[in-house]
Design a protein around this motif. Structure first.
Motif, short mmCIF file in Angstrom:
data_model
loop_
_atom_site.label_atom_id
_atom_site.label_comp_id
_atom_site.label_asym_id
_atom_site.label_seq_id
_atom_site.Cartn_x
_atom_site.Cartn_y
_atom_site.Cartn_z
N ILE A 174 60.60 29.33 -2.29
CA ILE A 174 59.06 29.43 -1.72
C ILE A 174 58.15 28.80 -2.82
O ILE A 174 58.31 28.54 -4.24
N THR A 175 57.03 28.13 -2.17
CA THR A 175 56.15 27.29 -3.26
C THR A 175 54.98 28.23 -2.74
O THR A 175 54.46 28.87 -1.87
N SER A 176 53.80 28.00 -3.56
CA SER A 176 52.52 28.54 -3.60
C SER A 176 51.61 27.23 -3.77
O SER A 176 51.74 26.35 -4.73
N VAL A 188 56.74 35.12 4.95
CA VAL A 188 56.35 33.77 4.63
C VAL A 188 56.36 32.85 5.82
O VAL A 188 55.47 32.22 6.26
N THR A 222 49.80 35.09 2.44
CA THR A 222 49.55 35.22 1.02
C THR A 222 50.22 36.64 0.30
O THR A 222 50.89 37.15 1.12
N LEU A 255 51.49 30.72 0.57
CA LEU A 255 52.84 30.82 0.28
C LEU A 255 53.61 29.97 1.29
O LEU A 255 53.10 29.72 2.69
N GLU A 301 60.37 32.20 -6.05
CA GLU A 301 59.55 30.99 -6.27
C GLU A 301 60.42 30.11 -7.24
O GLU A 301 60.71 29.19 -7.40
N SER A 320 54.05 40.69 -5.53
CA SER A 320 54.26 39.59 -6.53
C SER A 320 55.40 39.34 -7.36
O SER A 320 55.73 38.29 -7.60
N ILE A 380 58.21 38.27 -5.23
CA ILE A 380 57.92 36.83 -4.94
C ILE A 380 58.23 35.89 -6.08
O ILE A 380 59.00 34.84 -5.62
N SER A 397 46.47 32.45 -3.13
CA SER A 397 47.68 31.36 -2.98
C SER A 397 48.26 31.48 -1.67
O SER A 397 48.55 32.67 -1.25
#
Length: 158
Positions: free
Chosen positions: A92-94, A57, A64, A106, A87, A80, A83, A104
């Motif tokens: 982590i943010t998206s 990231v 992504t 990241l 999150e 996914s 991740i 999205s």
């Protein structure tokens, strides 16, 4: 182990089970390595896979899930699933991709940046320990070179 094998083993099966199968030997070593690195990262609340995801990231221009999955040689659904806890834990943010709203992008949070930096130090300690445990001078460098060459050879066939 040889004394435990049944007498009706074919030479191929005996070779497979006595540590001479390249694939099984690498898988066995991989599991041991993962345990070693996970133990080093445990008090930081990370696994080696999570540390790698955080690093991707940070390292990619437009990270992504699909890009991270590609770099980590995994399918997108597995990436996914890896991740989601990052999150959930606020590392982590998206946000929607600026040009493709189906994707999205990241980003690391401040806590994610701090955890990555701390985890990288723990990783480096584990890395030095693995190097110290090698029995042959230069053996680890040769091994990683051969493993990477094998992975690249496989990529050219895909």
């Amino acid at each position: 182990m040889g004394a435990e094998l049944s007498e009706d083993m074919t030479p191929e099966l005996a070779e497979l089970l006595t540590g001479n199968c390249y694939c099984l030997a690498v898988r066995r070593a991989s599991r041991r390595m993962v345990r070693k690195y996970d133990a080093a990262l445990a008090e930081r609340g990370l696994t080696i896979s999570q540390l790698a995801m955080l690093a991707w990231v940070k390292g990619l221009r437009t990270p992504t899930v699909q890009k991270i999955a590609d770099y980590m040689e995994m399918d997108q659904s597995a990436a996914s699933r890896g991740i989601k806890p990052l999150e959930r834990d606020g590392l982590i943010t998206s946000a929607p991709h600026p040009r493709d709203k189906r994707k999205s992008v990241l980003a690391l949070t401040d806590e994610g940046k701090a955890r990555l930096a701390d985890g990288a130090q723990a990783w480096a300690t584990a890395q030095r320990q693995v190097e110290a445990e090698m029995t042959t001078e230069g053996g680890l460098a040769m091994l990683i070179g051969e493993i990477n060459a094998l992975a690249k050879a496989d990529e050219t066939r895909d």
